[in-house]
Design an enzyme around this catalytic site. Structure first.
Site, short mmCIF file in Angstrom:
data_model
loop_
_atom_site.label_atom_id
_atom_site.label_comp_id
_atom_site.label_asym_id
_atom_site.label_seq_id
_atom_site.Cartn_x
_atom_site.Cartn_y
_atom_site.Cartn_z
CE LYS A 17 2.17 4.88 -0.31
NZ LYS A 17 3.36 5.62 0.10
NE ARG A 93 -0.16 12.05 -0.50
CZ ARG A 93 0.34 11.10 -1.29
NH1 ARG A 93 -0.42 10.11 -1.68
NH2 ARG A 93 1.58 11.16 -1.67
NE ARG A 130 10.07 6.57 -6.01
CZ ARG A 130 8.97 6.82 -5.27
NH1 ARG A 130 8.34 5.83 -4.69
NH2 ARG A 130 8.54 8.05 -5.11
NE ARG A 162 7.15 9.79 -8.20
CZ ARG A 162 6.38 9.40 -7.18
NH1 ARG A 162 6.02 8.12 -7.10
NH2 ARG A 162 5.98 10.26 -6.27
NE ARG A 173 6.88 12.91 -2.88
CZ ARG A 173 7.92 12.28 -3.45
NH1 ARG A 173 9.02 12.93 -3.76
NH2 ARG A 173 7.85 10.99 -3.67
#
Ligand code: ADP
Length: 223
Positions: A17, A93, A130, A162, A173
């Protein structure tokens, strides 16, 4: 056209995204508004909101609806984002957030909701590798690092993993995505706004698919 495109992007964590939003925001000349980036910036600046949100974010839990909704509402009213247009990433969300969004942009209406579709196994692999720039949020991976020593190619910031890209937080998540965010697919299908986009392929190929769907939606404004 009276206002810029009013867009929302949905998709699992790691669906791409953020990367797509940066390109779409340039293409349509609209701001990319990411609830996660806004919250992380509050955490870095140790604002009262950041101090309150940090623990929940690291654990992969959601921040309460009222808090995130107020944050986004304030952002959209600032700089008259309602007339320039926007692409919202990470918000809404939950069903409550989606209803609140409809309410506070009224009488405007969203033009399209992009649903970036990527298989679960692919997103898990992407999330584990990531890495992101702390300053400009540019996304890299262990297999596609910046050119020089984890220094961002775009802005020179430090590229890091992160805090919430840990195994337990990723699992939580994705679980919350299925439970709280997946129902929005029905919500926006019923509103005739949903555009399912195959998120597998090169970033340019995915971008082209999204632009085609969004342009079709924008043409409907004239009918
Ligand atoms: P991801 O989609 O990879 O989980 P984001 O950057 O969108 O990452 O969000 C990071 C974290 O910020 C979320 O796990 C959650 O704690 C918080 N957050 C972001 N957007 C929202 C939202 N709309 N509602 C509740 N919490 C949110």
């Amino acid at each position: 056209m009276d206002t810029g495109a009013l867009l929302v992007i949905l998709g699992k964590q790691g669906a791409g995204k953020g990367t797509q939003c940066v390109m779409l925001s340039r293409y349509y000349a609209i701001p990319h508004i990411s609830s996660g980036d806004m919250l992380r910036s509050n955490v870095r600046q140790k604002t009262p909101l950041g101090l309150k949100a940090k623990q929940a974010m690291d654990a992969g839990e959601l921040i309460p609806d009222e808090i995130v909704t107020e944050m986004i509402k304030a952002r959209l009213l600032q700089d008259s984002a309602l007339s320039t247009g926007f692409i919202l990433d990470g918000f809404p969300r939950t069903a409550l957030q989606a209803e609140a969004l409809d309410e506070f942009i009224s009488p405007n209406k969203l033009d399209a909701v992009i649903n970036l579709d990527v298989p679960q196994a692919t997103v898990i692999k992407r999330l584990a590798s990531r890495r992101v720039c702390q300053d400009c949020q540019a996304v890299y991976s262990t297999s596609m690092p910046p050119k020089i020593n984890w220094t961002c190619d775009v802005c020179g910031g430090e590229v890091v993993q992160r805090d919430d890209d840990t195994e337990s937080s990723i699992i939580r998540r994705l679980e919350l995505y299925d439970k709280e965010t997946y129902p929005l697919i029905d919500y926006y299908t019923n509103a005739n706004l949903l555009k399912n986009i195959n998120g597998v392929g090169s970033t340019d190929a995915v971008l082209r698919r999204s632009i085609k769907a969004i342009d079709t939606a924008l043409k409907l404004r004239y009918k």
